[in-house]
Design a protein around this motif. Structure first.
Motif, PDB file in Angstrom:
ATOM      1  N   SER A 189       0.802  -1.233   0.000  1.00  0.00           N
ATOM      2  CA  SER A 189       0.000   0.000   0.000  1.00  0.00           C
ATOM      3  C   SER A 189       0.834   1.282   0.000  1.00  0.00           C
ATOM      4  O   SER A 189       0.356   2.328  -0.433  1.00  0.00           O
ATOM      5  CB  SER A 189      -0.970   0.010   1.181  1.00  0.00           C
ATOM      6  N   ASP A 190       2.068   1.236   0.462  1.00  0.00           N
ATOM      7  CA  ASP A 190       2.900   2.441   0.493  1.00  0.00           C
ATOM      8  C   ASP A 190       3.710   2.656  -0.777  1.00  0.00           C
ATOM      9  O   ASP A 190       4.431   3.643  -0.896  1.00  0.00           O
ATOM     10  CB  ASP A 190       3.855   2.389   1.691  1.00  0.00           C
ATOM     11  N   PHE A 191       3.603   1.743  -1.735  1.00  0.00           N
ATOM     12  CA  PHE A 191       4.348   1.878  -2.979  1.00  0.00           C
ATOM     13  C   PHE A 191       3.553   2.730  -3.961  1.00  0.00           C
ATOM     14  O   PHE A 191       2.394   2.434  -4.249  1.00  0.00           O
ATOM     15  CB  PHE A 191       4.647   0.506  -3.591  1.00  0.00           C
ATOM     16  N   SER A 192       4.168   3.772  -4.470  1.00  0.00           N
ATOM     17  CA  SER A 192       3.456   4.692  -5.363  1.00  0.00           C
ATOM     18  C   SER A 192       3.198   4.047  -6.724  1.00  0.00           C
ATOM     19  O   SER A 192       4.055   3.405  -7.300  1.00  0.00           O
ATOM     20  CB  SER A 192       4.247   5.983  -5.537  1.00  0.00           C
ATOM     21  N   GLY A 193       1.960   4.201  -7.169  1.00  0.00           N
ATOM     22  CA  GLY A 193       1.556   3.665  -8.463  1.00  0.00           C
ATOM     23  C   GLY A 193       0.866   2.318  -8.394  1.00  0.00           C
ATOM     24  O   GLY A 193       0.218   1.909  -9.340  1.00  0.00           O
ATOM     25  N   ALA A 194       1.010   1.605  -7.289  1.00  0.00           N
ATOM     26  CA  ALA A 194       0.331   0.312  -7.118  1.00  0.00           C
ATOM     27  C   ALA A 194      -1.040   0.589  -6.510  1.00  0.00           C
ATOM     28  O   ALA A 194      -1.141   1.120  -5.410  1.00  0.00           O
ATOM     29  CB  ALA A 194       1.134  -0.611  -6.216  1.00  0.00           C
ATOM     30  N   THR A 195      -2.095   0.262  -7.238  1.00  0.00           N
ATOM     31  CA  THR A 195      -3.457   0.546  -6.814  1.00  0.00           C
ATOM     32  C   THR A 195      -4.250  -0.749  -6.750  1.00  0.00           C
ATOM     33  O   THR A 195      -4.208  -1.560  -7.675  1.00  0.00           O
ATOM     34  CB  THR A 195      -4.142   1.507  -7.811  1.00  0.00           C
ATOM     35  N   PHE A 196      -4.970  -0.933  -5.662  1.00  0.00           N
ATOM     36  CA  PHE A 196      -5.764  -2.150  -5.466  1.00  0.00           C
ATOM     37  C   PHE A 196      -7.199  -1.772  -5.161  1.00  0.00           C
ATOM     38  O   PHE A 196      -7.451  -0.894  -4.353  1.00  0.00           O
ATOM     39  CB  PHE A 196      -5.174  -2.976  -4.313  1.00  0.00           C
ATOM     40  N   GLU A 197      -8.130  -2.438  -5.844  1.00  0.00           N
ATOM     41  CA  GLU A 197      -9.551  -2.154  -5.655  1.00  0.00           C
ATOM     42  C   GLU A 197     -10.310  -3.429  -5.388  1.00  0.00           C
ATOM     43  O   GLU A 197      -9.976  -4.490  -5.931  1.00  0.00           O
ATOM     44  CB  GLU A 197     -10.148  -1.513  -6.916  1.00  0.00           C
ATOM     45  N   ARG A 198     -11.354  -3.309  -4.592  1.00  0.00           N
ATOM     46  CA  ARG A 198     -12.271  -4.433  -4.412  1.00  0.00           C
ATOM     47  C   ARG A 198     -13.020  -4.608  -5.728  1.00  0.00           C
ATOM     48  O   ARG A 198     -13.442  -3.626  -6.338  1.00  0.00           O
ATOM     49  CB  ARG A 198     -13.236  -4.148  -3.272  1.00  0.00           C
ATOM     50  N   PRO A 199     -13.181  -5.833  -6.187  1.00  0.00           N
ATOM     51  CA  PRO A 199     -13.839  -6.069  -7.481  1.00  0.00           C
ATOM     52  C   PRO A 199     -15.223  -5.436  -7.587  1.00  0.00           C
ATOM     53  O   PRO A 199     -15.557  -4.841  -8.606  1.00  0.00           O
ATOM     54  CB  PRO A 199     -13.922  -7.587  -7.565  1.00  0.00           C
ATOM     55  N   GLU A 200     -15.992  -5.527  -6.517  1.00  0.00           N
ATOM     56  CA  GLU A 200     -17.355  -4.973  -6.539  1.00  0.00           C
ATOM     57  C   GLU A 200     -17.320  -3.465  -6.765  1.00  0.00           C
ATOM     58  O   GLU A 200     -18.165  -2.906  -7.446  1.00  0.00           O
ATOM     59  CB  GLU A 200     -18.111  -5.243  -5.231  1.00  0.00           C
ATOM     60  N   GLU A 201     -16.330  -2.799  -6.183  1.00  0.00           N
ATOM     61  CA  GLU A 201     -16.214  -1.347  -6.330  1.00  0.00           C
ATOM     62  C   GLU A 201     -15.645  -0.963  -7.693  1.00  0.00           C
ATOM     63  O   GLU A 201     -16.057   0.025  -8.284  1.00  0.00           O
ATOM     64  CB  GLU A 201     -15.325  -0.782  -5.217  1.00  0.00           C
ATOM     65  N   ALA A 202     -14.717  -1.739  -8.189  1.00  0.00           N
ATOM     66  CA  ALA A 202     -14.079  -1.412  -9.474  1.00  0.00           C
ATOM     67  C   ALA A 202     -15.100  -1.377 -10.596  1.00  0.00           C
ATOM     68  O   ALA A 202     -15.125  -0.438 -11.390  1.00  0.00           O
ATOM     69  CB  ALA A 202     -12.982  -2.426  -9.780  1.00  0.00           C
ATOM     70  N   TYR A 203     -15.935  -2.370 -10.664  1.00  0.00           N
ATOM     71  CA  TYR A 203     -16.906  -2.417 -11.756  1.00  0.00           C
ATOM     72  C   TYR A 203     -18.163  -1.633 -11.438  1.00  0.00           C
ATOM     73  O   TYR A 203     -18.778  -1.089 -12.334  1.00  0.00           O
ATOM     74  CB  TYR A 203     -17.219  -3.867 -12.139  1.00  0.00           C
ATOM     75  N   HIS A 204     -18.528  -1.512 -10.187  1.00  0.00           N
ATOM     76  CA  HIS A 204     -19.700  -0.723  -9.830  1.00  0.00           C
ATOM     77  C   HIS A 204     -19.436   0.750 -10.141  1.00  0.00           C
ATOM     78  O   HIS A 204     -20.287   1.441 -10.675  1.00  0.00           O
ATOM     79  CB  HIS A 204     -20.043  -0.926  -8.353  1.00  0.00           C
TER      80      HIS A 204
END
Length: 189
Positions: A168-183
């Motif tokens: 999470s502290d690395f710049s440029g690496a982004t993680f999303e919950r699948p439900e939120e990404a497509y919603h």
């Protein structure tokens, strides 16, 4: 919880690199979830940005797979070496060349889609998924892996909760919950 490793939507065009095929390695080989043979010709990703702008990030978006710094690569090797292959790559920036970066090849695959709770369209005339309107994943779909490709939709790079937290502290690496990404993408239309 399983997350999707995503390309940040805030990236400018200059921060999204173009994978150059001239080295002989097809970029789609990096999405199959299998270890690949690394050629002597180093894969190259071209950016319109200057080197100092690119060096502000540990993960760079491009038309292949995440391009990661040595620092981020070492953390991945420390946490989940059995799930990843780092393919050395070269960056051609607007004002020079950067070495020491790698393309992230996730070498594990898992069945992840919860079909009863997901909404998607198929490629006409096939059994292949074309795109999602809503995505939910099966609980514990990573089955002991920290990072993997979804066997039914290889464009999905899946990441465990613990790995997402570690990165999470690395710049440029982004993680999303699948439900939120497509919603979210449905709401923008």
């Amino acid at each position: 919880m399983t997350y999707l490793w995503r390309i940040p939507e805030t990236n400018s065009d200059g921060l999204i690199g173009t994978y150059l095929r001239s080295n002989g390695l097809d970029r789609f080989e990096l999405r199959k979830g299998k270890r690949i043979k690394v050629n002597e010709a180093m894969p190259t990703v071209q950016f319109d940005e200057r080197t100092h702008c690119l060096l502000a990030f540990d993960c760079l978006s491009n038309t292949a797979v995440p391009l990661i710094s040595q620092r981020l690569g070492q953390v991945l090797l420390d946490i989940c070496a059995q799930d990843v292959q780092l393919v050395p790559a070269r960056i051609e920036a607007a004002d020079g060349v950067l070495d020491g970066w790698s393309l992230l090849n996730a070498i594990a695959t898992v069945r992840a889609i919860n079909h009863s709770k997901s909404v998607y369209t198929m490629v006409p005339g096939t059994q292949a998924i074309m795109g999602f309107r809503h995505l939910e994943l099966l609980e514990d779909c990573l089955v002991g892996h920290q990072i993997a490709r979804d066997t039914e939709y290889l464009g999905h790079l899946l990441v465990s909760d613990s790995l997402a937290q570690a990165l999470s502290d690395f710049s440029g690496a982004t993680f999303e919950r699948p439900e939120e990404a497509y919603h979210q993408s449905m709401r923008r239309r």
